[in-house]
Motif scaffolding. Structure first.
Motif: not given
Length: 379
Positions: A268-293
């Motif tokens: 957890a300590r090694s997680v970078t800000d860049e990884q967090v930003a990319a993961a947050q965008l991915r989370r938004e895509e996941i939410v959008a996909r489940m909204n479709e379902v």
């Protein structure tokens, strides 16, 4: 919740032996019931240990009861005590090197499971043969609760029968009126593919039985890539949040952790800000996909709660790593989208329980509880 508690509360090594927490019950809708509280919830006059001796040694007793504890007591239930937890909720299998591992009453040699944000409520419900609900994120106030990853953390409860489970739900969710029941069942094909073959077969047989409760049954692949990709994304965000929740305390105290928990904090300590930003965008895509379902309403998604029954205690760390990843691929669906998920104790594999889950749209908590009652009545 326990309707008939064992006279020796330590028979399963479930309760914190260095804590004498007890709150009497009274009149109310839950009068006559007793409950146990995981040791991440405050009880006035007692230190919230979080499964780690160093945490206990560096924190003062709570000044007030956690919201959820107070609600249950006000409703008439008796608090029997606090139970052992994974260290700072960073485990998943329920083993604690400091306080011992509670015995799984339905699988004496199996793990009881812990309650991390990633698999909260559902994994132990599956392993122990209980009803368990991860509510809609934010539905139950977390006042007086030790937080791990705030954008994932939620509060749930267990019961051995659907009736008791529903009674507690009415109190904690402040439910009124009769909830609508989803009419369309969606089978999450990619989630079932992650389960062990014998578990998948047993669960699909249960799905066929409950299918008659719905107007339609369809099969869908939730992820357009893979559910493992979804859990990898959650691991990044949850790890960053978990590290930020305790980093100051760890830097100051230098506490002793089990290898598994230490390893998770190092990662957890090694997680970078860049990884967090990319993961947050991915989370938004996941939410959008489940909204479709869930588009169109009146739908519920069916999936395994876990890939298998409880694994045996004392497994090698390397074996646990693989199990954690595969289970997280399933549990991340609700975690990433903040949707409610209930595990139903409908199936046994090799004599051990394993849960079948129903995932609802946000706010459909009462509908899932109502469905659980209907399924129980069907049996």
């Amino acid at each position: 919740m326990i309707q008939n508690p064992h006279p020796n509360r330590d028979a399963l090594n479930a309760f914190c032996s260095d804590d004498d927490t007890h709150l009497p019950g009274g009149d109310g809708p839950l009068s006559g019931l007793t409950f146990a509280s995981k040791d991440i919830f405050d009880v006035a006059g007692h230190i919230t240990t979080g499964g780690n001796p160093a945490w206990k040694a560096t924190h003062a007793p709570a000044e007030a009861n956690a919201w959820v504890v107070q609600q249950l007591v006000d409703a008439g239930a008796e608090l029997a005590g606090k139970t052992i937890t994974d260290e700072l909720t960073r485990g998943i299998f329920g083993e604690n090197v400091h306080y011992g591992t509670p015995v799984n009453p339905r699988a004496r040699d199996g793990c009881p499971a812990g309650l991390p944000a990633g698999g909260s409520v559902r994994v132990p419900a599956s392993f122990c043969g209980l009803y368990g609900l991860r509510p809609t994120h934010g539905r139950i106030p977390r006042t007086g609760m030790m937080l791990q990853a705030p954008s994932y953390d939620t509060i749930g409860w267990f019961a051995r029968d659907a009736e008791t489970f529903g009674q507690v739900g009415k109190v904690l969710l402040a439910s009124s009126g009769s909830p609508g029941v989803p009419l369309h069942l969606i089978i999450a094909e990619d989630a079932f593919e992650l389960a062990e073959s014998d578990t998948r077969s047993a669960l699909m047989a249960a799905v066929e039985e409950i299918g008659s409760l719905f107007d339609s049954v369809t099969t869908v692949r939730l992820s357009l890539t893979s559910l493992t990709d979804w859990s990898n994304q959650q691991q990044v965000l949850q790890s960053r949040e978990a590290w930020e929740s305790v980093r100051e305390w760890i830097d100051r105290v230098n506490p002793a952790f089990s290898f598994e928990v230490s390893d998770r904090y190092v990662l957890a300590r090694s997680v970078t800000d860049e990884q967090v930003a990319a993961a947050q965008l991915r989370r938004e895509e996941i939410v959008a996909r489940m909204n479709e379902v869930f588009q169109g309403g009146e739908k519920v998604v069916c999936l395994p709660t876990t890939i298998s029954p409880a694994p045996p205690t004392g497994q090698a760390v390397s074996q646990r790593h693989e199990l954690r990843l595969r289970n997280s691929a399933i549990t991340s669906i609700a975690g990433n989208t903040g949707r409610p998920q209930i595990s139903l104790p409908l199936v046994e594999v090799g004599g051990l329980p394993v849960g079948l889950s129903l995932l609802g749209d946000r706010g459909a908590d009462e509908a899932l509880i109502s469905l659980a009652s209907r399924v129980a009545g069907q049996g």
